[in-house]
Design a protein around this motif. Structure first.
Motif, PDB file in Angstrom:
ATOM      1  N   VAL A 297       0.834  -1.202   0.000  1.00  0.00           N
ATOM      2  CA  VAL A 297       0.000   0.000   0.000  1.00  0.00           C
ATOM      3  C   VAL A 297       0.870   1.255   0.000  1.00  0.00           C
ATOM      4  CG1 VAL A 297      -1.701   1.306   1.342  1.00  0.00           C
ATOM      5  CG2 VAL A 297      -1.992  -1.157   1.029  1.00  0.00           C
ATOM      6  N   VAL A 298       1.921   1.256   0.796  1.00  0.00           N
ATOM      7  CA  VAL A 298       2.816   2.417   0.837  1.00  0.00           C
ATOM      8  C   VAL A 298       3.446   2.641  -0.537  1.00  0.00           C
ATOM      9  CG1 VAL A 298       5.041   3.219   1.755  1.00  0.00           C
ATOM     10  CG2 VAL A 298       3.242   2.441   3.310  1.00  0.00           C
ATOM     11  N   ARG A 299       3.818   1.570  -1.212  1.00  0.00           N
ATOM     12  CA  ARG A 299       4.385   1.709  -2.555  1.00  0.00           C
ATOM     13  C   ARG A 299       3.382   2.362  -3.504  1.00  0.00           C
ATOM     14  NH1 ARG A 299       5.843  -3.436  -3.760  1.00  0.00           N
ATOM     15  NH2 ARG A 299       3.925  -3.809  -4.909  1.00  0.00           N
ATOM     16  N   GLU A 300       2.118   1.964  -3.399  1.00  0.00           N
ATOM     17  CA  GLU A 300       1.069   2.563  -4.230  1.00  0.00           C
ATOM     18  C   GLU A 300       0.923   4.057  -3.942  1.00  0.00           C
ATOM     19  OE1 GLU A 300      -0.939   1.373  -6.751  1.00  0.00           O
ATOM     20  OE2 GLU A 300       0.394  -0.358  -6.680  1.00  0.00           O
ATOM     21  N   PHE A 301       0.896   4.415  -2.652  1.00  0.00           N
ATOM     22  CA  PHE A 301       0.748   5.821  -2.285  1.00  0.00           C
ATOM     23  C   PHE A 301       1.986   6.621  -2.668  1.00  0.00           C
ATOM     24  CE2 PHE A 301      -2.925   4.420  -0.029  1.00  0.00           C
ATOM     25  CZ  PHE A 301      -3.751   5.532   0.019  1.00  0.00           C
TER      26      PHE A 301
ATOM     27  N   LEU B 173       4.036  10.844  -6.160  1.00  0.00           N
ATOM     28  CA  LEU B 173       5.280  11.186  -6.860  1.00  0.00           C
ATOM     29  C   LEU B 173       6.450  11.332  -5.896  1.00  0.00           C
ATOM     30  CD1 LEU B 173       3.793  13.799  -9.364  1.00  0.00           C
ATOM     31  CD2 LEU B 173       4.147  11.341  -9.730  1.00  0.00           C
ATOM     32  N   MET B 174       6.509  10.429  -4.921  1.00  0.00           N
ATOM     33  CA  MET B 174       7.587  10.435  -3.940  1.00  0.00           C
ATOM     34  C   MET B 174       8.696   9.501  -4.406  1.00  0.00           C
ATOM     35  SD  MET B 174       5.226  10.121  -0.519  1.00  0.00           S
ATOM     36  CE  MET B 174       6.249  10.872   0.733  1.00  0.00           C
TER      37      MET B 174
ATOM     38  N   GLU C 287      11.626   8.519   0.434  1.00  0.00           N
ATOM     39  CA  GLU C 287      10.685   9.362   1.171  1.00  0.00           C
ATOM     40  C   GLU C 287       9.685   8.487   1.916  1.00  0.00           C
ATOM     41  OE1 GLU C 287       9.684  13.399  -0.815  1.00  0.00           O
ATOM     42  OE2 GLU C 287       9.864  11.930  -2.438  1.00  0.00           O
ATOM     43  N   THR C 288       9.291   8.945   3.084  1.00  0.00           N
ATOM     44  CA  THR C 288       8.379   8.183   3.934  1.00  0.00           C
ATOM     45  C   THR C 288       6.945   8.650   3.750  1.00  0.00           C
ATOM     46  OG1 THR C 288      10.130   7.935   5.574  1.00  0.00           O
ATOM     47  CG2 THR C 288       7.882   7.550   6.321  1.00  0.00           C
ATOM     48  N   VAL C 289       6.054   7.697   3.585  1.00  0.00           N
ATOM     49  CA  VAL C 289       4.625   8.000   3.539  1.00  0.00           C
ATOM     50  C   VAL C 289       4.110   7.887   4.974  1.00  0.00           C
ATOM     51  CG1 VAL C 289       2.363   7.265   2.697  1.00  0.00           C
ATOM     52  CG2 VAL C 289       4.370   7.082   1.207  1.00  0.00           C
ATOM     53  N   PRO C 290       3.665   8.996   5.573  1.00  0.00           N
ATOM     54  CA  PRO C 290       3.152   8.923   6.940  1.00  0.00           C
ATOM     55  C   PRO C 290       1.857   8.113   6.979  1.00  0.00           C
ATOM     56  CG  PRO C 290       3.426  11.217   6.214  1.00  0.00           C
ATOM     57  CD  PRO C 290       3.651  10.345   5.034  1.00  0.00           C
TER      58      PRO C 290
ATOM     59  N   ASP D 166      -4.123  15.662   2.635  1.00  0.00           N
ATOM     60  CA  ASP D 166      -3.257  16.749   3.101  1.00  0.00           C
ATOM     61  C   ASP D 166      -1.840  16.608   2.553  1.00  0.00           C
ATOM     62  OD1 ASP D 166      -5.380  17.777   4.534  1.00  0.00           O
ATOM     63  OD2 ASP D 166      -4.677  17.022   6.478  1.00  0.00           O
ATOM     64  N   LEU D 167      -1.466  15.406   2.172  1.00  0.00           N
ATOM     65  CA  LEU D 167      -0.143  15.162   1.597  1.00  0.00           C
ATOM     66  C   LEU D 167      -0.102  15.480   0.104  1.00  0.00           C
ATOM     67  CD1 LEU D 167       0.614  11.720   3.300  1.00  0.00           C
ATOM     68  CD2 LEU D 167       1.500  13.970   3.968  1.00  0.00           C
ATOM     69  N   GLY D 168      -1.277  15.764  -0.473  1.00  0.00           N
ATOM     70  CA  GLY D 168      -1.338  16.127  -1.884  1.00  0.00           C
ATOM     71  C   GLY D 168      -2.026  15.114  -2.776  1.00  0.00           C
ATOM     72  N   LEU D 169      -2.548  14.038  -2.210  1.00  0.00           N
ATOM     73  CA  LEU D 169      -3.241  13.045  -3.024  1.00  0.00           C
ATOM     74  C   LEU D 169      -4.574  13.627  -3.489  1.00  0.00           C
ATOM     75  CD1 LEU D 169      -2.768  10.014  -3.842  1.00  0.00           C
ATOM     76  CD2 LEU D 169      -4.479   9.481  -2.133  1.00  0.00           C
TER      77      LEU D 169
END
Length: 131
Positions: free
Chosen positions: A27-31, A36-37, A41-44, A51-54
């Motif tokens: 899931v983190v890889r998908e996000f 565009l990280m 970079e860490t996905v909180p 709020d992160l831009g999604l």
């Protein structure tokens, strides 16, 4: 990017205790891709991903890829009602993954949204993708 169609099969072979770790990585890889990280970079997990831009379109694309790759159904209200990666992971862990046995007791559900609101969101998303 698409999820390996054998993902659900891999999960079925893993001990249930390892599902969260593996599912989180997927899931983190998908996000990370949708946001565009870079790979470092860490996905909180506990922050609102909007709020992160999604965007809602990207969230819907992630939903569709996860559903296709894992053989699950993700309720739209899970994506938009409590929009954190952690909440999505909790939801996914309550779902049987493409024929895998259903898990034990479900995690507490998010407050139920009125059926009218869910129906409206589903209709809007349906119209968006059929246009």
């Amino acid at each position: 990017m698409t999820i390996d169609p054998r993902a659900a099969d891999r999960f079925r072979r893993l001990p249930r205790s390892e599902w969260r770790t593996e599912l989180e990585a997927l899931v983190v890889r998908e996000f990370r891709t949708a946001l565009l990280m870079t790979g470092d970079e860490t996905v909180p997990l506990d922050e609102n991903y909007f709020d992160l831009g999604l965007t809602s379109l990207r969230a819907t694309e992630i939903k569709q890829r996860l559903e296709a790759g894992l053989g699950v159904t993700i309720d739209t209200s899970v994506l938009f009602g409590s929009p954190t990666v952690d909440r999505l992971l909790d939801h996914l862990l309550t779902q049987p993954l493409d024929g895998a046995p259903a898990p034990g007791p479900a995690a507490p559900a998010a407050p139920a949204a009125p059926d009218l609101r869910k129906s409206l969101v589903d209709d809007l998303l349906s119209d968006l993708y059929q246009a």
